[in-house]
Structures are given as structure tokens and as C-alpha cells.
Design a protein around this motif. Structure first.
Motif, PDB file in Angstrom:
ATOM      1  N   UNK A 198       0.300  -1.299   0.311  1.00 11.22           N
ATOM      2  CA  UNK A 198       0.020  -0.125  -0.118  1.00 11.22           C
ATOM      3  C   UNK A 198       0.763   1.176   0.337  1.00 11.22           C
ATOM      4  N   UNK A 199       2.186   1.254   0.063  1.00 11.68           N
ATOM      5  CA  UNK A 199       3.140   2.172  -0.470  1.00 11.68           C
ATOM      6  C   UNK A 199       2.923   3.147  -1.201  1.00 11.68           C
ATOM      7  N   UNK A 204       1.575   4.058  -4.022  1.00 15.90           N
ATOM      8  CA  UNK A 204       0.831   5.538  -3.651  1.00 15.90           C
ATOM      9  C   UNK A 204       0.900   6.618  -3.231  1.00 15.90           C
ATOM     10  N   UNK A 205       1.985   6.552  -2.507  1.00 13.65           N
ATOM     11  CA  UNK A 205       2.114   7.163  -1.873  1.00 13.65           C
ATOM     12  C   UNK A 205       3.155   8.023  -2.539  1.00 13.65           C
ATOM     13  N   UNK A 213       8.727   9.648  -1.458  1.00 14.97           N
ATOM     14  CA  UNK A 213       8.165   9.151  -0.173  1.00 14.97           C
ATOM     15  C   UNK A 213       9.360   7.904  -0.449  1.00 14.97           C
ATOM     16  N   UNK A 248       8.406   0.379   4.778  1.00 15.70           N
ATOM     17  CA  UNK A 248       7.806   0.068   5.920  1.00 15.70           C
ATOM     18  C   UNK A 248       8.774   0.670   6.927  1.00 15.70           C
ATOM     19  N   UNK A 285      11.591   6.636   6.435  1.00 17.61           N
ATOM     20  CA  UNK A 285      10.161   6.210   6.112  1.00 17.61           C
ATOM     21  C   UNK A 285       9.333   7.384   7.074  1.00 17.61           C
ATOM     22  N   UNK A 286       8.365   7.728   5.566  1.00 16.99           N
ATOM     23  CA  UNK A 286       7.497   8.421   5.385  1.00 16.99           C
ATOM     24  C   UNK A 286       7.844  10.104   4.887  1.00 16.99           C
ATOM     25  N   UNK A 319       1.746   1.608  10.408  1.00 16.51           N
ATOM     26  CA  UNK A 319       2.810   2.421   9.072  1.00 16.51           C
ATOM     27  C   UNK A 319       2.275   2.782   8.496  1.00 16.51           C
ATOM     28  N   UNK A 320       0.943   3.246   8.147  1.00 15.93           N
ATOM     29  CA  UNK A 320      -0.175   3.889   7.322  1.00 15.93           C
ATOM     30  C   UNK A 320      -0.253   4.952   8.364  1.00 15.93           C
ATOM     31  N   UNK A 324       2.067   7.688   8.292  1.00  8.51           N
ATOM     32  CA  UNK A 324       2.310   8.422   7.295  1.00  8.51           C
ATOM     33  C   UNK A 324       1.233   9.908   7.463  1.00  8.51           C
ATOM     34  N   UNK A 357      -2.063  -3.709   5.744  1.00 10.04           N
ATOM     35  CA  UNK A 357      -2.439  -2.979   5.626  1.00 10.04           C
ATOM     36  C   UNK A 357      -1.085  -2.578   4.083  1.00 10.04           C
ATOM     37  N   UNK A 358      -1.131  -3.895   4.686  1.00  8.36           N
ATOM     38  CA  UNK A 358       0.023  -4.844   3.301  1.00  8.36           C
ATOM     39  C   UNK A 358      -0.518  -4.599   2.226  1.00  8.36           C
ATOM     40  N   UNK A 359      -2.042  -4.339   1.757  1.00  5.38           N
ATOM     41  CA  UNK A 359      -2.611  -5.043   1.459  1.00  5.38           C
ATOM     42  C   UNK A 359      -4.464  -4.044   0.815  1.00  5.38           C
ATOM     43  N   UNK A 360      -4.259  -3.456   1.810  1.00  2.53           N
ATOM     44  CA  UNK A 360      -5.297  -1.951   1.732  1.00  2.53           C
ATOM     45  C   UNK A 360      -5.647  -1.732   3.028  1.00  2.53           C
ATOM     46  N   UNK A 361      -6.127  -0.413   2.271  1.00  2.00           N
ATOM     47  CA  UNK A 361      -5.975   0.666   3.561  1.00  2.00           C
ATOM     48  C   UNK A 361      -7.716   1.630   4.057  1.00  2.00           C
TER      49      UNK A 361
END
Lengths: 131, 343
Positions: A1-2, A4-5, A27, A31, A80-81, B19-20, B23, B311-315
Motif C-alpha cells: 500500500x506504500x 501510492x504515497x 517518499x 515500511x 520512512x515517510x 505503518x499507514x 504517514x 495494511x500491506x494489502x488494503x487501507x
């Protein structure tokens, strides 16, 4: 999911040092933070045209590096971030308005069976120039 | 704090679950730790050093005081610090044993300075390096734990080598950190979100889930997976995503965690989603009743760090809510097991 950031929607701007080109903020698609020596590539394509790595520089927390310096930079890290500044030179000045920006990051993570990293593409609007 | 009854495993959270959340604009380390405490997701607090601590492992005294201050004022108890052994630090070669030892030793000292009783490494930290780290671990009072994560299982050669080492040295300062990714009963539903984003059809994801669930070792099924995916027109990148499911989700029987005892120094409560079903809170992909029984039977009283990884797969899901649900489920299961085992 990273993924798209990776490309930040804000902060896309022209270079302010007299050269033609711009800066896109990016970014880490992972993780955690990694030493810059483990950042193998940050490939940039602007409006469909690849920008050679030699025409880009990479800045983390105020420290600027050429890409050929990264392999031996083990004592500084892309956190990270953290929004790193990917500066790039172009032949022609960037026109005002929207641009397609694609970034692919390659990371070397020793315990992963496949190369790490990710890719993202966004249409960004060039920030208004300060005069 | 929600604590389990005395004599039972204790609950906690690793900030990796968030983790998300980390951000989000305006979110900093102090506010994250404070919110974990305010939502009663302790008492244990784990974090990934290279994720949460800028400048790690070279923290000056002021930074150490600041981190300790944040943890102390939250009322949470440091449980484990995840550290990394970046064997690929230099291009074209791996770290030598001396470099690898030094890279980890500096971080074990850092874990001690921050007040963590356990430092987590992965299997890339070899038995030889672990043995060299033992005097330091003992001196500092920090146990070094090797995480057993998918695709590793009890049958994997590196795990057997670690078992042999821990039995031979018989010390509380080196041991295993079981991670439930190695002992799953189904591939989590959240992968559909990631696969949709990668252009993988739900049918292809369902085929992979089904093949995973069939009997037999996962590695033996890679050729079959690739054949079926290619037939369905998957691109090489998409096949890579499907293969990742086999790598990230292990199928060891959860009862086998008993074989890792007594050399267990910490537990990763890895999970990918708790659902509120007709029988209350359940985890479709991890058999927590069996895991709880093994931990209670083994008299494990250390921490189970809730490690939400969907969170690695979906938010789509809120990580705080997910950890809350897992804590409520685990507290019930552990206390129910305790009365069964005591009989």
C-alpha cells in the motif's frame, strides 16, 4: 500500500537556481527507513520522457547527493515517510500547469527474495512561481 | 490498561501495525504512542527502530531521553525493539561476519539504552553471529530473539540450526520470536484489494487461495501456481504478486509452536483482520484458539505484540480498531484456556 504515497501531490515546483527543470517530492515505498546505499534507483519520467539519472539529484533532510554517490552513502538514510526532493534538469523550462510524473524506486533489501521498491504516477500541478 | 490475568501471556502492540497511520500529516512518534495508550492497546509496546526512530542507531543522549520520556509518560511497557541486519548495505556484496556482528551489536546496545528487554532480528542473523552476541546480550540484559516468519516453519533448515544453538547454549538471552504468519489457515481476504489495484482478477486471487489451501508444502506448488496463472493470462508482475501470497503466508500447524519452547523470548501476534461473526470475534486466517492453548500450556508469560499487517494489502480498515478487536478476542481466549489448562 506504500506505492501510492511515493509521489507527493504537493511541492512540485521549478528549480530556483537558474537551471531549467523541477523538483518532485517522493517518499520511500517501504515500511522503514533505509541507508541511501540501498536505494538502487529512483527513475523519473516527466510527461512521458525519461530523465537520465545523471540529470537528477536526491536530497534528504538538507543533504544533496548525485545518484552515483548513493552506493557508497551508508551513513545517511531516507527515513520512512520522509519527503525526499528529487531535482531534475530539463532542456526546456517546464510549462505552467499540469504534468505527468512517474517515479519507480528500486531498493536492495537483503532478506527479500525479489527486488524491493515500487512505482507511482500522478498528474501534478506546477506550483505558482514566486517572483 | 487491559491486562490479562497473572500467569498468562501479556498483550501489547507493535507500532508496525500503524505503518499507514504514521504517514498521516501531523502524526508524530509521541502522539502515536500516546494514542496507543489512550486506546488501551498495551501494556506492551514494540516498535521497529528503523521505522520509528529517526537517526537510529546513532541516537544522542537527548534523543534517548526523549524516546524514554515518551514511553514512560504513556504508561506503556517496552516489550521488544525490532532491529535489522542489513546484509545488503553495500552494493555487490553481503556484510562480512564482523560487519554483521557490529551492525547488530550497536543496535542491541541502543535497545538497552531505550529500556527494551528484547531485540528482534531475522534469520539473516546467523547462529554464529548470535553466539558472538551472547556475552553482550547477557551483560546488557537484552534478549536477542530471532523472528520465525513465513515462509519459515519448524521444518526449515535455518530453524533447525537455531534450535540446536539455543538448546546447546541454554540461555534466556537468545531465543525465538514466533510470528503467526508461519501458521495460517487461510490467505486473508484483504489481498483482494491489493490484487484489484494490481489488475489481478478476483478469480485469479481465488484460484491462488484455493491452491494454497490444498495439502502439501507450499514451495512444491509454485510450478502449478505459475502454470495456472499463465493460462489465465497473468503478466509476470502479477504472477509475482500471486507468488508473494505463498511466501508471506505459511501453513505450519499452530500446535507446532510448542516445539519452539522453552526458547521463546517474545511473540508476534501477526494478523490480517478480525471479524465479528455469529460466534463473536474471530480471525478467519489464524487459528487463535489453538495458539492461545499452546502459549498457556507452555506457561508463556511474555508479551504477544499485536501486529496488524493487512495494511500491506488494503487501507480500508482502521488499524487501531483491528488491534482493539484482536486484544478483546485474545484476552477472552487466554483466560478461557487458563481455566482449562489449570484443571
Amino acid at each position: 500500500m506504500f506505492d501510492k504515497y511515493i509521489v507527493c501531490e504537493e511541492g512540485f515546483r521549478t528549480l530556483d537556481d537558474g537551471r531549467t527543470g523541477g523538483v518532485v517530492e517522493v517518499r520511500m515505498p517501504y515500511y522503514r527507513g533505509l541507508a541511501l546505499s540501498m536505494v538502487e534507483a529512483v527513475d523519473l519520467v516527466v510527461d512521458g520522457r525519461p530523465v537520465p539519472a545523471a540529470r537528477t539529484t536526491f536530497t534528504v533532510h538538507g543533504n544533496t547527493y548525485r545518484f552515483d554517490q548513493l552506493p557508497r552513502t551508508t551513513d545517511d538514510r531516507w527515513e520512512m515517510g520522509e519527503r525526499a526532493q528529487l531535482a531534475f534538469e530539463t532542456d526546456e523550462p517546464l510549462a505552467a500547469g499540469e504534468h505527468d510524473v512517474a517515479v519507480a524506486v528500486r531498493l536492495r533489501i537483503s532478506y527479500m527474495p525479489v527486488p524491493g521498491g515500487g512505482r507511482d504516477a500522478k498528474r501534478l500541478t506546477l506550483a505558482a512561481q514566486e517572483i | 490498561m487491559t491486562d490479562t490475568a497473572p500467569g498468562l501471556p501479556r498483550l501489547g502492540t507493535t507500532l508496525f501495525s500503524l505503518s499507514l497511520e504514521q504517514r498521516k500529516p501531523g502524526r508524530d512518534f509521541a502522539s502515536l504512542v500516546a494514542e496507543v495508550a489512550a486506546r488501551d492497546l498495551g501494556p506492551g509496546l514494540e516498535m521497529v527502530a528503523f521505522q520509528s526512530l529517526r537517526g537510529w542507531p546513532r541516537l544522542d543522549d537527548a534523543a534517548v531521553r526523549e524516546v524514554r520520556g515518551v514511553i514512560e509518560s504513556s504508561g506503556l511497557t517496552p516489550s521488544c525493539l525490532a532491529i535489522n541486519n542489513d546484509l545488503g548495505l553495500y552494493p555487490g556484496r553481503l556484510l562480512t561476519d564482523d560487519e554483521s556482528h557490529e551492525y547488530v551489536a550497536v543496535q542491541v546496545r541502543g535497545a538497552a539504552a531505550l529500556g527494551f528487554p528484547v531485540a528482534r532480528v531475522g534469520v539473516e542473523t546467523s547462529p554464529a553471529i548470535l553466539e558472538r552476541l551472547l556475552p553482550l546480550a547477557e551483560e546488557l540484559g537484552v534478549a536477542v530473539g530471532v523472528e520465525i516468519h513465513a515462509p519459515l516453519t519448524i521444518e526449515a533448515p535455518p530453524v533447525a540450526a537455531l534450535k540446536e544453538l539455543f538448546v546447546r547454549l541454554d540461555t534466556p538471552w537468545l531465543g525465538f520470536i514466533p510470528d503467526m504468519s508461519s501458521s495460517m489457515r487461510a490467505i486473508p481476504e484483504a489481498v483482494y484489494d491489493a490484487h484489484r489495484a494490481a489488475g489481478i482478477s478476483p478469480e485469479l486471487t481465488a484460484m491462488t487461495k484455493q491452491l494454497w489451501a490444498e495439502p502439501g508444502p507450499t514451495v512444491a506448488k509454485f510450478p502449478e501456481l505459475e502454470r495456472r496463472a499463465a493460462e489465465a493470462g497473468a503478466s509476470p508482475a502479477q504472477v509475482g504478486n500471486l507468488r508473494m501470497l505463498f511466501t508471506m503466508h505459511g501453513k505450519m500447524e499452530p500446535e507446532r509452536w510448542a516445539d519452539f519452547f522453552p526458547h521463546v523470548v517474545h511473540v508476534h501476534g501477526k494478523f490480517y483482520g478480525i471479524v465479528d461473526g455469529p460466534d463473536g470475534l474471530t480471525d478467519p486466517s489464524i487459528d487463535w484458539p489453538t495458539v492461545a492453548r499452546v502459549l498457556v500450556e507452555q506457561r508463556y508469560t511474555g508479551f504477544i505484540s499485536s501486529e496488524y499487517e493487512a495494511h500491506a494489502y488494503s487501507d480500508r480498515y482502521d488499524a487501531f480498531d483491528q488491534v482493539r478487536a484482536q486484544h478483546d478476542m485474545l484476552k477472552g481466549l487466554l483466560e478461557a484456556q487458563a481455566s482449562v489448562v489449570a484443571r
